[in-house]
Write a protein that holds these residues in place. Structure first.
Motif, PDB file in Angstrom:
ATOM      1  N   VAL A  34     -63.101  37.047 -23.241  1.00 19.56           N
ATOM      2  CA  VAL A  34     -63.698  35.963 -23.144  1.00 19.56           C
ATOM      3  C   VAL A  34     -62.879  34.816 -21.594  1.00 19.56           C
ATOM      4  O   VAL A  34     -63.597  34.487 -20.908  1.00 19.56           O
ATOM      5  N   ALA A  35     -61.529  35.501 -21.986  1.00 19.74           N
ATOM      6  CA  ALA A  35     -60.677  34.361 -21.422  1.00 19.74           C
ATOM      7  C   ALA A  35     -60.878  35.161 -20.298  1.00 19.74           C
ATOM      8  O   ALA A  35     -60.795  34.119 -19.291  1.00 19.74           O
ATOM      9  N   LYS A  53     -63.029  24.211 -25.388  1.00 16.33           N
ATOM     10  CA  LYS A  53     -64.216  24.206 -26.756  1.00 16.33           C
ATOM     11  C   LYS A  53     -65.194  24.537 -26.213  1.00 16.33           C
ATOM     12  O   LYS A  53     -65.716  24.129 -25.796  1.00 16.33           O
ATOM     13  N   PRO A  54     -66.076  24.521 -27.960  1.00 18.00           N
ATOM     14  CA  PRO A  54     -67.189  25.334 -27.399  1.00 18.00           C
ATOM     15  C   PRO A  54     -67.988  23.913 -27.087  1.00 18.00           C
ATOM     16  O   PRO A  54     -69.322  23.598 -26.533  1.00 18.00           O
ATOM     17  N   LEU A 112     -59.948  24.911 -29.752  1.00 20.72           N
ATOM     18  CA  LEU A 112     -60.191  26.059 -28.476  1.00 20.72           C
ATOM     19  C   LEU A 112     -60.229  26.778 -28.772  1.00 20.72           C
ATOM     20  O   LEU A 112     -59.763  27.529 -29.342  1.00 20.72           O
ATOM     21  N   LEU A 113     -61.298  27.664 -27.871  1.00 18.78           N
ATOM     22  CA  LEU A 113     -61.430  28.869 -27.507  1.00 18.78           C
ATOM     23  C   LEU A 113     -60.435  29.869 -27.169  1.00 18.78           C
ATOM     24  O   LEU A 113     -60.649  30.544 -27.812  1.00 18.78           O
ATOM     25  N   ILE A 114     -59.325  29.319 -26.634  1.00 14.89           N
ATOM     26  CA  ILE A 114     -58.023  29.950 -26.733  1.00 14.89           C
ATOM     27  C   ILE A 114     -56.932  29.596 -26.774  1.00 14.89           C
ATOM     28  O   ILE A 114     -56.733  29.008 -25.730  1.00 14.89           O
ATOM     29  N   PRO A 115     -57.103  29.596 -27.675  1.00 14.25           N
ATOM     30  CA  PRO A 115     -55.053  28.669 -28.425  1.00 14.25           C
ATOM     31  C   PRO A 115     -54.033  29.411 -28.438  1.00 14.25           C
ATOM     32  O   PRO A 115     -52.978  29.806 -29.090  1.00 14.25           O
ATOM     33  N   ARG A 116     -54.258  30.081 -27.060  1.00 16.59           N
ATOM     34  CA  ARG A 116     -52.824  30.187 -26.944  1.00 16.59           C
ATOM     35  C   ARG A 116     -52.069  29.660 -25.362  1.00 16.59           C
ATOM     36  O   ARG A 116     -52.204  28.777 -25.075  1.00 16.59           O
TER      37      ARG A 116
END
Length: 201
Positions: A34-35, A53-54, A112-116
Protein backbone atom coordinates in the motif's frame (compact mmCIF):
# COMPACT_ATOMS: atom_id res chain seq x y z
CA UNK A 1 15.48 1.88 -16.90
CA UNK A 2 17.23 5.23 -17.23
CA UNK A 3 19.52 6.43 -14.43
CA UNK A 4 21.52 9.60 -13.90
CA UNK A 5 24.17 10.12 -11.24
CA UNK A 6 24.23 13.20 -9.02
CA UNK A 7 27.32 14.95 -7.65
CA UNK A 8 26.54 13.66 -4.14
CA UNK A 9 26.69 10.04 -5.29
CA UNK A 10 22.93 9.51 -5.37
CA UNK A 11 20.97 8.63 -8.50
CA UNK A 12 17.90 9.80 -10.33
CA UNK A 13 15.96 6.87 -11.81
CA UNK A 14 13.24 6.82 -14.45
CA UNK A 15 11.28 3.56 -14.66
CA UNK A 16 8.73 2.41 -17.18
CA UNK A 17 5.37 1.35 -15.75
CA UNK A 18 6.30 -2.30 -16.26
CA UNK A 19 9.55 -1.79 -14.37
CA UNK A 20 7.71 0.01 -11.57
CA UNK A 21 5.02 -2.67 -11.25
CA UNK A 22 7.66 -5.16 -10.12
CA UNK A 23 8.15 -3.20 -6.88
CA UNK A 24 4.68 -3.55 -5.30
CA UNK A 25 4.73 -7.24 -6.28
CA UNK A 26 7.97 -7.65 -4.36
CA UNK A 27 6.63 -5.96 -1.21
CA UNK A 28 6.74 -8.43 1.70
CA UNK A 29 3.51 -7.31 3.37
CA UNK A 30 0.18 -5.74 2.47
CA UNK A 31 1.17 -2.59 4.39
CA UNK A 32 4.36 -2.23 2.37
CA UNK A 33 2.51 -2.72 -0.91
CA UNK A 34 0.00 0.00 0.00
CA UNK A 35 2.80 2.44 0.89
CA UNK A 36 4.61 1.78 -2.40
CA UNK A 37 1.44 2.13 -4.44
CA UNK A 38 0.51 5.44 -2.78
CA UNK A 39 3.79 6.83 -4.13
CA UNK A 40 3.99 5.06 -7.47
CA UNK A 41 0.30 5.06 -8.42
CA UNK A 42 -0.93 8.23 -6.69
CA UNK A 43 2.16 10.45 -6.75
CA UNK A 44 2.49 10.99 -3.00
CA UNK A 45 5.74 12.06 -1.39
CA UNK A 46 6.99 9.67 1.29
CA UNK A 47 6.04 12.12 4.07
CA UNK A 48 2.52 12.45 2.63
CA UNK A 49 2.06 8.67 2.78
CA UNK A 50 2.41 8.84 6.56
CA UNK A 51 -0.61 11.16 6.89
CA UNK A 52 -3.16 9.12 4.91
CA UNK A 53 -6.26 7.89 6.74
CA UNK A 54 -9.24 5.94 5.36
CA UNK A 55 -11.43 9.04 5.76
CA UNK A 56 -9.29 10.80 3.15
CA UNK A 57 -10.57 8.47 0.41
CA UNK A 58 -13.68 9.77 -1.34
CA UNK A 59 -15.81 8.60 -4.23
CA UNK A 60 -15.90 11.20 -7.00
CA UNK A 61 -19.09 12.81 -8.31
CA UNK A 62 -19.48 10.28 -11.14
CA UNK A 63 -19.92 7.53 -8.53
CA UNK A 64 -17.30 5.32 -10.19
CA UNK A 65 -13.90 6.86 -9.51
CA UNK A 66 -12.00 7.78 -6.37
CA UNK A 67 -9.84 10.62 -5.13
CA UNK A 68 -7.47 10.85 -2.20
CA UNK A 69 -7.23 13.99 -0.10
CA UNK A 70 -3.63 14.90 0.69
CA UNK A 71 -4.02 16.86 3.90
CA UNK A 72 -0.53 18.22 4.51
CA UNK A 73 1.25 18.26 1.19
CA UNK A 74 4.59 19.98 0.74
CA UNK A 75 4.22 23.71 0.25
CA UNK A 76 7.02 25.29 -1.77
CA UNK A 77 5.30 28.70 -1.91
CA UNK A 78 5.23 29.49 1.80
CA UNK A 79 1.52 30.32 1.63
CA UNK A 80 0.24 27.58 3.95
CA UNK A 81 1.15 27.01 7.61
CA UNK A 82 0.02 23.39 7.74
CA UNK A 83 1.01 22.29 4.25
CA UNK A 84 -0.88 22.50 1.01
CA UNK A 85 -4.08 20.48 0.65
CA UNK A 86 -4.95 18.83 -2.63
CA UNK A 87 -6.88 15.92 -4.08
CA UNK A 88 -5.12 13.34 -6.21
CA UNK A 89 -6.39 10.57 -8.44
CA UNK A 90 -6.80 7.19 -6.72
CA UNK A 91 -6.94 4.37 -9.29
CA UNK A 92 -9.77 1.93 -8.65
CA UNK A 93 -7.45 -1.05 -8.29
CA UNK A 94 -5.40 0.84 -5.70
CA UNK A 95 -8.57 1.80 -3.82
CA UNK A 96 -9.59 -1.88 -3.81
CA UNK A 97 -6.16 -2.89 -2.51
CA UNK A 98 -6.31 -0.26 0.25
CA UNK A 99 -9.84 -1.34 1.18
CA UNK A 100 -8.76 -4.98 1.54
CA UNK A 101 -5.82 -3.85 3.69
CA UNK A 102 -8.14 -1.75 5.87
CA UNK A 103 -10.50 -4.70 6.40
CA UNK A 104 -7.74 -7.21 7.13
CA UNK A 105 -5.83 -4.90 9.50
CA UNK A 106 -8.95 -3.55 11.24
CA UNK A 107 -8.00 0.06 10.55
CA UNK A 108 -10.51 2.67 11.69
CA UNK A 109 -11.66 5.59 9.58
CA UNK A 110 -9.52 8.02 11.57
CA UNK A 111 -6.49 5.74 11.94
CA UNK A 112 -3.29 6.16 9.94
CA UNK A 113 -2.90 3.67 7.09
CA UNK A 114 0.88 3.63 7.49
CA UNK A 115 1.77 4.46 11.13
CA UNK A 116 5.50 4.27 10.50
CA UNK A 117 8.50 6.56 10.18
CA UNK A 118 9.75 8.08 6.95
CA UNK A 119 12.93 6.01 7.19
CA UNK A 120 10.91 2.80 7.59
CA UNK A 121 9.00 3.45 4.36
CA UNK A 122 12.26 4.29 2.60
CA UNK A 123 13.65 0.97 3.79
CA UNK A 124 10.58 -0.85 2.44
CA UNK A 125 11.23 0.58 -1.00
CA UNK A 126 14.91 -0.34 -0.80
CA UNK A 127 13.99 -3.89 0.25
CA UNK A 128 11.44 -4.30 -2.58
CA UNK A 129 14.01 -2.90 -5.01
CA UNK A 130 16.61 -5.42 -3.83
CA UNK A 131 14.14 -8.23 -4.44
CA UNK A 132 13.25 -6.76 -7.84
CA UNK A 133 16.93 -6.72 -8.80
CA UNK A 134 17.24 -10.38 -7.84
CA UNK A 135 14.03 -11.30 -9.67
CA UNK A 136 14.79 -9.44 -12.91
CA UNK A 137 18.58 -9.33 -12.97
CA UNK A 138 18.39 -5.54 -13.47
CA UNK A 139 20.98 -4.00 -11.16
CA UNK A 140 19.50 -0.52 -11.64
CA UNK A 141 16.81 -1.43 -9.12
CA UNK A 142 19.50 -1.03 -6.45
CA UNK A 143 19.42 2.71 -7.18
CA UNK A 144 15.66 3.19 -6.77
CA UNK A 145 14.45 5.50 -3.98
CA UNK A 146 11.03 6.57 -2.73
CA UNK A 147 11.23 9.77 -4.76
CA UNK A 148 11.77 7.78 -7.95
CA UNK A 149 8.28 6.31 -7.49
CA UNK A 150 6.75 9.80 -7.64
CA UNK A 151 8.99 10.59 -10.63
CA UNK A 152 7.81 7.43 -12.40
CA UNK A 153 4.18 8.38 -11.77
CA UNK A 154 4.59 11.92 -13.13
CA UNK A 155 6.66 10.84 -16.13
CA UNK A 156 4.13 8.15 -17.02
CA UNK A 157 1.23 10.60 -16.99
CA UNK A 158 3.02 13.39 -18.84
CA UNK A 159 5.09 11.47 -21.39
CA UNK A 160 3.38 8.13 -21.89
CA UNK A 161 -0.27 9.06 -21.34
CA UNK A 162 -0.13 12.68 -22.56
CA UNK A 163 -2.09 13.97 -19.57
CA UNK A 164 -2.26 17.77 -19.46
CA UNK A 165 0.61 19.24 -17.40
CA UNK A 166 -1.94 21.40 -15.55
CA UNK A 167 -3.77 18.28 -14.38
CA UNK A 168 -0.53 16.57 -13.31
CA UNK A 169 0.52 19.74 -11.47
CA UNK A 170 -2.79 19.79 -9.59
CA UNK A 171 -2.68 16.09 -8.72
CA UNK A 172 0.97 16.16 -7.66
CA UNK A 173 0.90 19.47 -5.83
CA UNK A 174 3.34 21.37 -8.05
CA UNK A 175 2.89 25.12 -8.36
CA UNK A 176 4.58 25.59 -11.73
CA UNK A 177 5.62 23.72 -14.84
CA UNK A 178 9.25 24.41 -13.97
CA UNK A 179 8.72 22.34 -10.83
CA UNK A 180 7.68 19.22 -12.75
CA UNK A 181 10.23 19.53 -15.57
CA UNK A 182 12.92 17.58 -13.64
CA UNK A 183 10.51 14.63 -13.41
CA UNK A 184 10.49 14.17 -17.17
CA UNK A 185 12.65 11.75 -19.05
CA UNK A 186 13.30 12.18 -22.77
CA UNK A 187 10.42 10.73 -24.80
CA UNK A 188 11.05 7.32 -26.29
CA UNK A 189 10.97 6.68 -30.03
CA UNK A 190 7.63 4.95 -29.53
CA UNK A 191 6.22 8.07 -27.81
CA UNK A 192 7.45 10.27 -30.65
CA UNK A 193 5.96 8.07 -33.37
CA UNK A 194 2.57 7.73 -31.67
CA UNK A 195 2.38 11.48 -30.97
CA UNK A 196 3.60 12.74 -34.34
CA UNK A 197 2.20 10.15 -36.76
CA UNK A 198 -1.15 11.95 -37.08
CA UNK A 199 0.25 15.49 -37.09
CA UNK A 200 0.01 17.25 -40.44
CA UNK A 201 3.22 19.21 -41.15
Amino acid sequence: MLTKGNKDGSYVVWMSRDEYQVLPREAETFEREVAIRLMGDCGLRVQEVLDVKPKHIQRMSDGEHFELEVVAGKDTTGEYDDGKHRETWLPRDVEATINRYIQEAGIGDDDLLIPRSKRTVQYWVEDAAERAAEETGDEDYHRVSTHDLRRCWANHLLVEENVSPRIVMALGGWSSYDAIEPYLAAPTEENIISSMDSVAL
